[in-house]
Design an enzyme around this catalytic site. Structure first.
Site, PDB file in Angstrom:
ATOM      1  N   LYS A  40       0.824  -1.194   0.000  1.00 42.22           N
ATOM      2  CA  LYS A  40       0.000   0.000   0.000  1.00 42.22           C
ATOM      3  C   LYS A  40       0.864   1.251   0.000  1.00 42.22           C
ATOM      4  O   LYS A  40       0.390   2.353  -0.249  1.00 42.22           O
ATOM      5  CB  LYS A  40      -0.863   0.029   1.278  1.00 42.22           C
ATOM      6  N   GLY A  41       2.138   1.073   0.323  1.00 47.07           N
ATOM      7  CA  GLY A  41       3.026   2.211   0.596  1.00 47.07           C
ATOM      8  C   GLY A  41       3.169   3.222  -0.519  1.00 47.07           C
ATOM      9  O   GLY A  41       3.469   4.388  -0.268  1.00 47.07           O
ATOM     10  N   ASP A  90       7.432   2.722  -2.743  1.00 45.14           N
ATOM     11  CA  ASP A  90       7.637   3.778  -1.756  1.00 45.14           C
ATOM     12  C   ASP A  90       9.109   3.927  -1.365  1.00 45.14           C
ATOM     13  O   ASP A  90       9.647   5.023  -1.325  1.00 45.14           O
ATOM     14  CB  ASP A  90       6.762   3.566  -0.504  1.00 45.14           C
ATOM     15  N   ASP A 101      14.815  -0.788   0.367  1.00 40.98           N
ATOM     16  CA  ASP A 101      15.550  -1.027   1.605  1.00 40.98           C
ATOM     17  C   ASP A 101      16.596  -2.110   1.311  1.00 40.98           C
ATOM     18  O   ASP A 101      17.646  -1.803   0.758  1.00 40.98           O
ATOM     19  CB  ASP A 101      14.507  -1.450   2.646  1.00 40.98           C
ATOM     20  N   LYS A 153      17.229   3.683   0.433  1.00 37.57           N
ATOM     21  CA  LYS A 153      18.180   3.579   1.542  1.00 37.57           C
ATOM     22  C   LYS A 153      19.340   2.702   1.093  1.00 37.57           C
ATOM     23  O   LYS A 153      19.385   1.515   1.427  1.00 37.57           O
ATOM     24  CB  LYS A 153      17.513   2.882   2.736  1.00 37.57           C
ATOM     25  N   PHE A 205      14.248   4.833  10.043  1.00 40.40           N
ATOM     26  CA  PHE A 205      12.891   4.423   9.719  1.00 40.40           C
ATOM     27  C   PHE A 205      12.019   5.658   9.552  1.00 40.40           C
ATOM     28  O   PHE A 205      11.947   6.504  10.435  1.00 40.40           O
ATOM     29  CB  PHE A 205      12.324   3.512  10.812  1.00 40.40           C
ATOM     30  N   VAL A 206      11.358   5.745   8.410  1.00 42.34           N
ATOM     31  CA  VAL A 206      10.554   6.934   8.110  1.00 42.34           C
ATOM     32  C   VAL A 206       9.090   6.560   7.882  1.00 42.34           C
ATOM     33  O   VAL A 206       8.780   5.431   7.501  1.00 42.34           O
ATOM     34  CB  VAL A 206      11.089   7.685   6.870  1.00 42.34           C
ATOM     35  N   ASP A 210       4.237   3.585   6.314  1.00 38.87           N
ATOM     36  CA  ASP A 210       3.555   3.351   7.591  1.00 38.87           C
ATOM     37  C   ASP A 210       4.481   2.799   8.658  1.00 38.87           C
ATOM     38  O   ASP A 210       5.563   2.276   8.376  1.00 38.87           O
ATOM     39  CB  ASP A 210       2.423   2.337   7.397  1.00 38.87           C
ATOM     40  N   ARG A 241       0.379   6.782   7.288  1.00 36.98           N
ATOM     41  CA  ARG A 241       0.462   6.851   5.821  1.00 36.98           C
ATOM     42  C   ARG A 241      -0.059   8.186   5.295  1.00 36.98           C
ATOM     43  O   ARG A 241       0.347   8.660   4.244  1.00 36.98           O
ATOM     44  CB  ARG A 241      -0.368   5.741   5.181  1.00 36.98           C
TER      45      ARG A 241
END
Ligand code: IMP
Ligand code: MG
Length: 191
Positions: free
Chosen positions: A53-54, A111, A114, A142, A163-164, A170, A176
């Site tokens: 969903k990000g 989104d 990582d 990142k 962590f953002v 989220d 979100r």
């Protein structure tokens, strides 16, 4: 003294705004212009494939900023992380059921990258399904966290290993809807 209780405000949980809304807007505009330049043939179908969903907030803004015709679709993948054993493979929770893959240039909209495992797996998966071409647009990256070799084609912004949340991202399904990208106060993680 006014003793009215202030309603819970998600903004109060943010320690620091990392990327304000106006910067996000500029990032989106830059990526949209690049996509317009990279896909100049309006007859060639371009599919923006949003990963739920990000990426939905980024997707919504990006598709409005692109001038060429685009189609949209969605996939949902689970991160191997939570609860399951980290095998480096990814679970597909909502698949793409299409018979026109070979007609489509695809830009996957993500989104954040990582470890890189999700996008490495997904781009190979879409290749196997016969897509004409595949590129990846990620709002954030990142690079310090990378575990597999993967490079996105369009990146809004590289960030440090923090962590953002916000602008689609989220923490436990929360935050979100924040219009910026920020860092949570440490006490938020403890309850
Ligand atoms: P990876 O690149 O396969 O490790 O996974 C990327 C996914 O991890 C993203 O799509 C997010 O769902 C999640 N993720 C990674 N870092 C963050 C973060 O800082 N905030 C929120 N979600 C994150
Ligand atoms: Mg995600």
């Amino acid at each position: 003294m006014d003793e009215t209780i202030r309603p819970y405000d998600i903004h109060d949980d943010i320690a620091r705004v990392m990327i304000p809304a106006r910067k996000l807007k500029a990032m989106v505009r830059r990526i949209a212009a690049k996509i317009d330049a990279d896909y100049p043939d309006p007859q060639q179908r371009l599919l923006l494939l949003s990963i739920l969903k990000g990426s939905v907030v980024f997707m919504g803004d990006l598709m409005k900023a692109i001038r060429r015709p685009v189609e949209i679709d969605f996939m949902k993948v689970s991160s191997y992380g939570s609860g399951t054993v980290s095998s480096g493979s990814v679970n597909i929770l909502l698949d793409l059921h299409r018979r026109d893959m070979e007609e489509l240039d695809i830009v996957v909209i993500e989104d954040i990258i990582d470890s890189g495992k999700t996008m490495k797996y997904l781009t190979q998966y879409l290749k196997n399904k016969g897509a004409r071409s595949i590129r990846v647009a990620s709002l954030l990256d990142k690079p310090a966290r990378r575990e597999v070799d993967f490079h996105a084609d369009y990146i809004g912004c590289e960030i440090e290993d923090e962590f953002v949340v916000g602008y689609g991202l989220d923490y436990n399904e929360k935050y979100r809807a924040l219009p910026y990208v920020g860092i949570l106060k440490p006490e938020v993680y403890s309850h």
